[in-house]
Design a protein around this motif. Structure first.
Motif, PDB file in Angstrom:
ATOM      1  N   SER A 187       8.355 -11.218  -1.870  1.00 41.28           N
ATOM      2  CA  SER A 187       7.549 -10.035  -2.188  1.00 41.28           C
ATOM      3  C   SER A 187       8.052  -8.821  -1.418  1.00 41.28           C
ATOM      4  CB  SER A 187       6.070 -10.281  -1.856  1.00 41.28           C
ATOM      5  OG  SER A 187       5.498 -11.234  -2.726  1.00 41.28           O
ATOM      6  N   TYR A 188       7.717  -7.632  -1.950  1.00 42.85           N
ATOM      7  CA  TYR A 188       8.166  -6.364  -1.365  1.00 42.85           C
ATOM      8  C   TYR A 188       7.119  -5.301  -1.696  1.00 42.85           C
ATOM      9  CZ  TYR A 188      11.461  -2.472  -0.391  1.00 42.85           C
ATOM     10  OH  TYR A 188      12.085  -1.360   0.107  1.00 42.85           O
ATOM     11  N   THR A 189       6.912  -4.360  -0.769  1.00 42.69           N
ATOM     12  CA  THR A 189       5.900  -3.318  -0.949  1.00 42.69           C
ATOM     13  C   THR A 189       6.480  -1.942  -0.656  1.00 42.69           C
ATOM     14  OG1 THR A 189       4.096  -4.807  -0.317  1.00 42.69           O
ATOM     15  CG2 THR A 189       3.668  -2.456  -0.142  1.00 42.69           C
ATOM     16  N   ASP A 190       6.097  -0.948  -1.469  1.00 46.55           N
ATOM     17  CA  ASP A 190       6.423   0.452  -1.198  1.00 46.55           C
ATOM     18  C   ASP A 190       5.172   1.291  -1.470  1.00 46.55           C
ATOM     19  OD1 ASP A 190       7.302   3.033  -0.973  1.00 46.55           O
ATOM     20  OD2 ASP A 190       9.090   2.779  -2.213  1.00 46.55           O
ATOM     21  N   PRO A 191       4.310   1.484  -0.449  1.00 48.18           N
ATOM     22  CA  PRO A 191       3.045   2.193  -0.663  1.00 48.18           C
ATOM     23  C   PRO A 191       3.202   3.686  -0.910  1.00 48.18           C
ATOM     24  CG  PRO A 191       3.345   1.739   1.665  1.00 48.18           C
ATOM     25  CD  PRO A 191       4.462   1.035   0.950  1.00 48.18           C
ATOM     26  N   SER A 192       4.408   4.221  -0.739  1.00 50.65           N
ATOM     27  CA  SER A 192       4.605   5.655  -0.969  1.00 50.65           C
ATOM     28  C   SER A 192       4.429   6.025  -2.440  1.00 50.65           C
ATOM     29  CB  SER A 192       5.998   6.080  -0.497  1.00 50.65           C
ATOM     30  OG  SER A 192       7.014   5.564  -1.345  1.00 50.65           O
ATOM     31  N   LEU A 193       4.376   5.022  -3.321  1.00 48.44           N
ATOM     32  CA  LEU A 193       4.255   5.281  -4.755  1.00 48.44           C
ATOM     33  C   LEU A 193       2.822   5.169  -5.270  1.00 48.44           C
ATOM     34  CD1 LEU A 193       7.406   3.284  -5.923  1.00 48.44           C
ATOM     35  CD2 LEU A 193       7.198   5.760  -5.703  1.00 48.44           C
TER      36      LEU A 193
END
Length: 347
Positions: A187-193
């Motif tokens: 899994s991977y997360t990019d909360p800036s989006l």
């Protein structure tokens, strides 16, 4: 995370009746330009609310698990997801699903997991971590269900490049051998989006969807206008997609050509190209896009509905590998590598 000691022992899906694209075109709810851009042929529309769709799918998943393992499966961990309104405010849909399925009271947790369209695939990551760390937990049940529609969320024209469909899905994850072995999860997360779906919306004390439909298209335009346009999202999404797929495959010594099918989100054809095919360097035939263009984007259920279809039709056979790719607004990505076992899905 390499796994290898967990299995999908039961799978279930409940998909609404198909409404052909000619219906919204005639009603002015969809344009010919949108039809050409998405390639959508029809979408699933259900009479039942999302939690009831999840219950129906859950019954089939538990039935399969009992048949495959030879005894009833009692999941101590129950995870449920829905990306839109469950039909009742201030209420716990996960407990409703568990109760209706007859799992009843006992040790363990019943939770709603909110990773939007990635919720079910991400739940496999969470559930696998729990089962591997808790020897007293033998199985987990993951369910999802969504019903869209007016006034709050029209199927055909709420979002850009995506037509939504109604469905429920369920999967039993267990230590006991079953329909497919879980090989690896990443899994991977990019909360800036996260702002892509928020736009300029203010925080409110109540939902507006009882009175008018959501305008996700407007929110996206607002945010993209300040953040470099679609190319910015395409780039960050490509980073997330490639990160989870490469990690999961490398954990078990596989490459993309070793994967028989990829079960990814059911976007319209143009979004599939930019968000999935191009980042992975694959053709549409490697995915389940054809199914998606018939049933629509089923909230959190796309991947399990597609996997259920593959196993029931024999399009993925014993020994072959299937990749589940989840993408959720916010954003999160999860990839799960499965290997099909020699057990019929209709067991």
């Amino acid at each position: 995370m390499r796994v290898d000691d967990l299995y999908l022992t039961g799978i279930g899906s409940e998909v609404g009746a198909l409404t052909p694209v000619a219906v919204p075109l005639a009603a002015g709810e969809f344009t010919t330009a949108e039809a050409d851009r998405t390639g959508q042929l029809s979408t699933a529309v259900a009479a039942l609310p999302g939690p009831e769709l999840a219950v129906r799918a859950g019954r089939e998943a538990l039935r399969q698990a009992e048949t495959v393992t030879g005894e009833p499966v009692w999941p101590m961990l129950c995870l449920h997801a829905g990306i839109y309104h469950a039909g009742i405010d201030f209420w716990h849909a996960a407990s409703f699903v568990r109760d209706r399925l007859g799992v009843g009271a006992g040790p363990g947790l019943t939770l709603e997991l909110g990773a939007m369209s990635n919720s079910v695939v991400a739940s496999l990551d969470v559930a696998a971590s729990v089962l591997r760390g808790r020897p007293d937990h033998d199985a987990a049940l993951i369910t999802a269900g969504d019903r869209f529609g007016a006034p709050g969320f029209p199927h055909w024209n709420t979002d850009t490049g995506i037509v939504y469909g109604d469905a429920g899905s369920a999967v039993v994850l267990s230590r006991r051998p079953g329909l497919a072995r879980v090989r690896a999860i990443a899994s991977y997360t990019d909360p800036s989006l996260e702002g892509l779906q928020r736009g300029d919306e203010p925080f409110r004390t109540a939902s507006v969807t009882a009175h008018r439909s959501l305008d996700i298209r407007r929110r996206k335009r607002q945010w993209l206008g300040r953040h470099g346009g679609p190319a910015h999202v395409d780039s960050r999404n490509a980073d997330g997609v490639t990160a989870v797929v490469k990690t999961a495959l490398s954990d078990v010594g596989l490459d993309l050509p070793d994967i028989a099918k990829i079960c990814a989100p059911h976007y319209g054809r143009r979004l599939v190209e930019t968000q999935i095919l191009r980042p992975l360097g694959i053709s549409e035939s490697r995915t389940m896009t054809g199914l998606g263009l018939r049933v629509g984007h089923l909230g959190a259920s796309d991947q399990i509905v597609a996997l259920d279809h593959l196993l029931r039709t024999g399009e993925a056979g014993p020994g072959e590998h299937v990749l589940l790719l989840g993408i959720g607004v916010g954003m999160t990505w999860t990839a799960v590598v499965l290997q099909v076992e020699p057990v019929p899905a209709t067991a």
